[in-house]
Design a protein around this motif. Sequence first.
Motif, short mmCIF file in Angstrom:
data_model
loop_
_atom_site.label_atom_id
_atom_site.label_comp_id
_atom_site.label_asym_id
_atom_site.label_seq_id
_atom_site.Cartn_x
_atom_site.Cartn_y
_atom_site.Cartn_z
N GLY A 163 6.36 -44.90 39.88
CA GLY A 163 6.19 -46.07 39.02
C GLY A 163 5.77 -47.29 39.81
N LEU A 164 6.31 -47.44 41.02
CA LEU A 164 5.91 -48.55 41.89
C LEU A 164 4.45 -48.42 42.29
CD1 LEU A 164 6.71 -51.06 43.61
CD2 LEU A 164 7.22 -49.45 45.46
N ILE A 165 4.03 -47.22 42.69
CA ILE A 165 2.65 -47.00 43.11
C ILE A 165 1.68 -47.37 41.99
CG2 ILE A 165 0.96 -45.22 43.76
CD1 ILE A 165 3.22 -43.85 45.30
N ALA A 166 2.05 -47.06 40.77
CA ALA A 166 1.17 -47.36 39.63
C ALA A 166 0.92 -48.86 39.49
CB ALA A 166 1.78 -46.81 38.35
N LYS A 167 1.82 -49.70 40.03
CA LYS A 167 1.68 -51.15 39.94
C LYS A 167 0.92 -51.76 41.13
CE LYS A 167 6.02 -51.48 37.35
NZ LYS A 167 7.42 -51.95 37.38
N TYR A 168 0.59 -50.95 42.12
CA TYR A 168 -0.06 -51.47 43.32
C TYR A 168 -1.35 -52.23 43.04
CZ TYR A 168 2.51 -50.39 47.57
OH TYR A 168 3.40 -50.42 48.60
N PRO A 169 -2.21 -51.80 42.11
CA PRO A 169 -3.44 -52.55 41.88
C PRO A 169 -3.21 -54.02 41.55
CG PRO A 169 -3.62 -50.40 40.87
CD PRO A 169 -2.20 -50.53 41.33
N GLU A 170 -2.07 -54.35 40.92
CA GLU A 170 -1.80 -55.73 40.54
C GLU A 170 -1.62 -56.63 41.75
OE1 GLU A 170 1.30 -56.01 37.58
OE2 GLU A 170 0.83 -54.00 36.83
N ARG A 171 -1.15 -56.09 42.86
CA ARG A 171 -0.92 -56.92 44.04
C ARG A 171 -1.75 -56.49 45.24
NH1 ARG A 171 3.32 -54.84 47.60
NH2 ARG A 171 4.03 -52.82 46.88
N THR A 172 -2.91 -55.91 44.95
CA THR A 172 -3.85 -55.52 45.99
C THR A 172 -5.14 -56.31 45.83
OG1 THR A 172 -2.92 -53.28 46.07
CG2 THR A 172 -5.13 -53.59 47.01
N ALA A 173 -5.66 -56.82 46.94
CA ALA A 173 -6.88 -57.63 46.90
C ALA A 173 -8.01 -56.88 46.20
CB ALA A 173 -7.29 -57.99 48.32
N GLY A 174 -8.65 -57.54 45.24
CA GLY A 174 -9.72 -56.92 44.49
C GLY A 174 -9.26 -56.05 43.35
N HIS A 175 -7.97 -55.71 43.31
CA HIS A 175 -7.34 -54.92 42.25
C HIS A 175 -8.05 -53.59 41.98
CE1 HIS A 175 -5.07 -58.57 41.70
NE2 HIS A 175 -6.20 -59.24 41.50
N PRO A 176 -8.30 -52.81 43.05
CA PRO A 176 -8.90 -51.48 42.85
C PRO A 176 -7.89 -50.52 42.25
CG PRO A 176 -8.28 -51.75 45.14
CD PRO A 176 -8.01 -53.07 44.46
N PRO A 177 -8.34 -49.40 41.70
CA PRO A 177 -7.40 -48.41 41.16
C PRO A 177 -6.60 -47.75 42.27
CG PRO A 177 -9.62 -47.53 41.14
CD PRO A 177 -9.75 -48.98 41.53
N VAL A 178 -5.48 -47.13 41.88
CA VAL A 178 -4.62 -46.44 42.86
C VAL A 178 -5.41 -45.40 43.64
CG1 VAL A 178 -2.66 -44.86 43.10
CG2 VAL A 178 -2.47 -46.86 41.61
N SER A 179 -6.34 -44.71 42.98
CA SER A 179 -7.11 -43.66 43.65
C SER A 179 -7.93 -44.18 44.81
CB SER A 179 -8.01 -42.96 42.64
OG SER A 179 -8.93 -43.89 42.05
N GLU A 180 -8.27 -45.48 44.80
CA GLU A 180 -9.01 -46.07 45.91
C GLU A 180 -8.07 -46.68 46.95
OE1 GLU A 180 -12.01 -48.82 44.65
OE2 GLU A 180 -12.83 -47.44 43.14
N ILE A 181 -6.93 -47.19 46.49
CA ILE A 181 -5.97 -47.76 47.45
C ILE A 181 -5.37 -46.65 48.31
CG2 ILE A 181 -3.88 -49.13 47.71
CD1 ILE A 181 -4.40 -50.27 44.91
N PHE A 182 -4.98 -45.55 47.65
CA PHE A 182 -4.34 -44.43 48.36
C PHE A 182 -5.08 -43.13 48.04
CE2 PHE A 182 -0.70 -47.32 47.16
CZ PHE A 182 -0.63 -47.95 48.39
N PRO A 183 -6.26 -42.95 48.60
CA PRO A 183 -7.01 -41.72 48.30
C PRO A 183 -6.31 -40.51 48.92
CG PRO A 183 -8.08 -42.95 50.06
CD PRO A 183 -6.98 -43.83 49.53
N PRO A 184 -6.47 -39.33 48.32
CA PRO A 184 -5.86 -38.13 48.88
C PRO A 184 -6.49 -37.76 50.22
CG PRO A 184 -7.38 -37.55 47.13
CD PRO A 184 -7.27 -39.04 47.12
N THR A 185 -5.77 -36.98 51.00
CA THR A 185 -6.29 -36.55 52.30
C THR A 185 -7.62 -35.83 52.16
OG1 THR A 185 -4.03 -36.33 53.14
CG2 THR A 185 -5.76 -35.17 54.35
N TYR A 186 -7.73 -34.96 51.16
CA TYR A 186 -8.98 -34.27 50.82
C TYR A 186 -9.26 -34.51 49.35
CZ TYR A 186 -7.80 -31.83 55.14
OH TYR A 186 -7.45 -31.53 56.42
N PRO A 187 -10.54 -34.49 48.93
CA PRO A 187 -10.83 -34.70 47.51
C PRO A 187 -10.14 -33.66 46.65
CG PRO A 187 -12.83 -34.80 48.84
CD PRO A 187 -11.75 -34.31 49.74
N LEU A 188 -9.63 -34.12 45.51
CA LEU A 188 -8.96 -33.21 44.59
C LEU A 188 -9.99 -32.31 43.91
CD1 LEU A 188 -6.37 -35.59 42.90
CD2 LEU A 188 -5.99 -33.99 44.77
#
Length: 499
Positions: free
Chosen positions: A463-488
């Motif tokens: 639930g916290l991770i889902a709120k990260y875009p609100e307090r990240t510069a540029g407000h990118p989606p979670v998938s861009e802030i924390f991309p997976p190690t390899y593409p899903l």
Amino acid sequence: MNSFDTIKLGARPQGRWALAGRWIVADTPAGRHLVRDGEVVIEDDRVVHVGQPFNGDLSSRYDMGNALISPGFVDLDALSDFDTTLLAFDNWPSEEKGRVWPRTYVERGPYEMYSHEELAFQKRFAFAQLLQNGITSAAPIASLFYREWGETVAEFDAAAAAAQDLGLRVWLGPAYRSGGMVVESDGRMVAEFDETRGLQGLEAAIEFAGKWQGHDLISPLLAPDRVETCTTKLLQRTMQAAGDLGCMVRLHMAQGMMELNASLALHGKTTPQWLDGLGLLNDYLLAPHATIATDEDLRRYADRGVSVVHCPLVSARHGGMLRSFRKLRNMGIRIAMGTDTAPPDMVLNMAVGMMMCRMADGDITACKSGDFFDAATKGGAEALGRNDIGVLREGGKADIAVFDLSDTAMAPSIDPIQTLILGASGRVTRATIVDGRLAMRNGEVAGLNMVSARKQAQDQFDGLIAKYPERTAGHPPVSEIFPPTYPLMAGPRSARSSS
């Protein structure tokens, strides 16, 4: 012999009782020793005998078999939330990953991203994890990135209740600050302060400290946030209050380039130089992490009696290094240990610390296992001004960790301390006893179902991770802030897993 499994979890056995094991760490007036096939005898909250098998009357005796019975660990930077630094492991720079507030978030108004109930739960869960790793004394630490500003008295009253319920010895105090770093739209980072708000946080912390003075398991601690978030007035009043209360102060400093750059811009000095010029370095100051401390900074620590809290695992994860454990020890600086990350594994922490020390000095003789075991036990106790914890001796507190040396991953076995650290996992902690009370056995903790709590912890973290875009510069989606190690891979199971 009685079965150890018959002791009620969360209780003290009645009368005078003994733990027997293949190895005992014994503290004597002549120094620390290993005892083979010895016993520890406990009555109420105290140790009454450490050494060879006891000849007096006992209400019960428990044979722990091929185990190391030792003082519990003292963790002076113990995680008390869900570690957001894990999200920074492969995701940087911090100002683009939600670890520095953007101007847009500041203007909309920061807010609490957890409810009071969630804040209380995460401390209870984190305290249980400390017990699972043989940590009996802790000074908790948490991130303020997801907070509206600082920590509150209400959540620390809940933390004190959790420590008493679970049976953990703690040094507590809500973190407070005068400001923090902000990312501008052009990428510049600037420091912004609200000194009045910081001083209000200090007053609340002083009120909390006064309320909990003199308690057995709970001791007060003043915990201003990282040094770059504090003003001169806030730190001066903090040290004055600590002197009045007779309590410790923990202040993170000399730990990163953002701090150094901010300090040079604001004061023209490193943070230890700045504090020393104000007369604020002293022997009741606990200072994690010292990884960017200069030789001059370290000399100031040595001269003023500052204790360094060494957190090698979290430092190494972020490319930092104490330079070095041996240098600090030779300078006469007291070194305690902190885990400061998840899992709060002090055994792994000691192993990484030994490797870090030898690599920093390029010398295998720079440290030995006993140096780090002492720092994780006696060193922390001495930093707190205590001589009855972090040791296993007659008259000391019955704060004890039992490590299983029969684990198949820890074979062949040599000296028990070396074997434990070479095995590098606190998961072999079989039991943790605090104040004579069995707080943890075989992963089970008094007062908390860890299986269901683990799921609740993950759900809350997601639930916290889902709120990260609100307090990240540029407000990118979670998938861009924390991309997976390899593409899903595309498909019905491509959604983010929280297992």
